[in-house]
Design a protein around this motif. Sequence first.
Motif, short mmCIF file in Angstrom:
data_model
loop_
_atom_site.label_atom_id
_atom_site.label_comp_id
_atom_site.label_asym_id
_atom_site.label_seq_id
_atom_site.Cartn_x
_atom_site.Cartn_y
_atom_site.Cartn_z
N GLU A 44 89.71 15.91 84.20
CA GLU A 44 90.65 16.91 83.70
C GLU A 44 89.91 18.16 83.22
OE1 GLU A 44 94.17 17.39 80.35
OE2 GLU A 44 92.85 15.65 80.30
N THR A 45 88.77 17.97 82.57
CA THR A 45 87.98 19.11 82.09
C THR A 45 87.48 19.95 83.26
OG1 THR A 45 87.29 17.85 80.15
CG2 THR A 45 85.96 19.75 80.74
N VAL A 46 86.96 19.30 84.29
CA VAL A 46 86.48 20.03 85.46
C VAL A 46 87.64 20.78 86.11
CG1 VAL A 46 85.48 19.78 87.78
CG2 VAL A 46 84.51 18.53 85.85
N SER A 47 88.78 20.14 86.21
CA SER A 47 89.96 20.79 86.79
C SER A 47 90.38 22.01 85.97
CB SER A 47 91.10 19.79 86.87
OG SER A 47 92.25 20.39 87.38
N ASN A 48 90.36 21.87 84.64
CA ASN A 48 90.72 23.00 83.78
C ASN A 48 89.73 24.15 83.90
OD1 ASN A 48 93.00 21.71 82.85
ND2 ASN A 48 92.02 20.93 81.01
N LEU A 49 88.45 23.84 83.95
CA LEU A 49 87.44 24.89 84.11
C LEU A 49 87.63 25.61 85.44
CD1 LEU A 49 84.22 23.10 82.80
CD2 LEU A 49 85.29 25.14 81.82
N LEU A 50 87.95 24.84 86.46
CA LEU A 50 88.16 25.43 87.78
C LEU A 50 89.40 26.30 87.81
CD1 LEU A 50 86.75 25.31 90.51
CD2 LEU A 50 88.28 23.46 91.14
N SER A 51 90.45 25.87 87.10
CA SER A 51 91.70 26.63 87.11
C SER A 51 91.61 27.91 86.28
CB SER A 51 92.86 25.77 86.62
OG SER A 51 92.71 25.49 85.26
N ARG A 52 90.69 27.94 85.32
CA ARG A 52 90.50 29.18 84.57
C ARG A 52 90.11 30.30 85.51
NH1 ARG A 52 86.73 28.17 79.37
NH2 ARG A 52 87.43 26.06 78.97
N GLY A 53 89.25 29.97 86.46
CA GLY A 53 88.93 30.85 87.56
C GLY A 53 88.34 32.21 87.25
N ARG A 54 87.75 32.36 86.10
CA ARG A 54 87.11 33.64 85.82
C ARG A 54 85.88 33.38 84.96
NH1 ARG A 54 91.29 33.14 82.16
NH2 ARG A 54 90.75 33.66 80.02
N GLY A 55 85.05 34.38 84.90
CA GLY A 55 83.86 34.26 84.08
C GLY A 55 82.72 33.59 84.83
N PRO A 56 81.60 33.43 84.15
CA PRO A 56 80.41 32.90 84.80
C PRO A 56 80.47 31.40 85.09
CG PRO A 56 80.00 33.29 82.48
CD PRO A 56 81.38 33.83 82.78
N ALA A 57 81.44 30.70 84.51
CA ALA A 57 81.49 29.24 84.72
C ALA A 57 81.91 28.89 86.14
CB ALA A 57 82.45 28.61 83.72
N VAL A 58 82.69 29.76 86.78
CA VAL A 58 83.13 29.47 88.14
C VAL A 58 82.01 29.92 89.07
CG1 VAL A 58 84.85 29.89 89.91
CG2 VAL A 58 85.53 29.74 87.53
N GLY A 59 81.22 28.99 89.41
CA GLY A 59 80.09 29.27 90.27
C GLY A 59 79.85 28.08 91.17
N ARG A 60 78.69 28.11 91.75
CA ARG A 60 78.33 27.08 92.70
C ARG A 60 78.31 25.69 92.05
NH1 ARG A 60 72.96 27.57 96.39
NH2 ARG A 60 73.69 26.18 98.02
N ASP A 61 77.79 25.61 90.83
CA ASP A 61 77.70 24.32 90.15
C ASP A 61 79.08 23.72 89.90
OD1 ASP A 61 74.95 24.50 90.10
OD2 ASP A 61 74.89 25.31 88.07
N LEU A 62 80.00 24.53 89.42
CA LEU A 62 81.35 24.04 89.13
C LEU A 62 82.08 23.66 90.40
CD1 LEU A 62 83.60 23.39 87.19
CD2 LEU A 62 84.26 25.79 87.21
N ARG A 63 81.96 24.47 91.43
CA ARG A 63 82.60 24.12 92.70
C ARG A 63 82.01 22.84 93.28
NH1 ARG A 63 82.11 29.77 93.52
NH2 ARG A 63 80.37 29.39 94.93
N GLY A 64 80.69 22.64 93.10
CA GLY A 64 80.05 21.42 93.56
C GLY A 64 80.56 20.20 92.81
N LEU A 65 80.70 20.34 91.48
CA LEU A 65 81.27 19.24 90.70
C LEU A 65 82.67 18.90 91.18
CD1 LEU A 65 80.40 19.94 86.94
CD2 LEU A 65 79.80 17.94 88.26
N ALA A 66 83.49 19.92 91.35
CA ALA A 66 84.88 19.70 91.78
C ALA A 66 84.91 19.00 93.14
CB ALA A 66 85.63 21.02 91.84
N TYR A 67 84.04 19.40 94.03
CA TYR A 67 83.98 18.77 95.36
C TYR A 67 83.60 17.30 95.24
CZ TYR A 67 82.48 17.71 100.09
OH TYR A 67 82.31 17.13 101.31
#
Length: 72
Positions: A44-67
């Motif tokens: 749920e935390t990863v999903s929420n970070l991904l849905s925020r969709g702005r800022g430096p957190a949405v990067g390759r690392d976060l997209r990799g985690l989500a995948y």
Amino acid sequence: ASFYADWGRALAQLPARGRDAVAKIRQAEALAAEQVRNNPLVRETVSNLLSRGRGPAVGRDLRGLAYRFGIS
């Protein structure tokens, strides 16, 4: 692994700490991948970070985690 996962979840609650949250969740995943990937609170935390969709957190690392977590 649980410690880092919880630390990452706590950091995710702070708007400016998304990148740090992703780093801690990745550390937890490195220690116990299956346990972290199947934890509903971390998912749920990863999903929420991904849905925020702005800022430096949405990067390759976060997209990799989500995948790897199976979150689209």
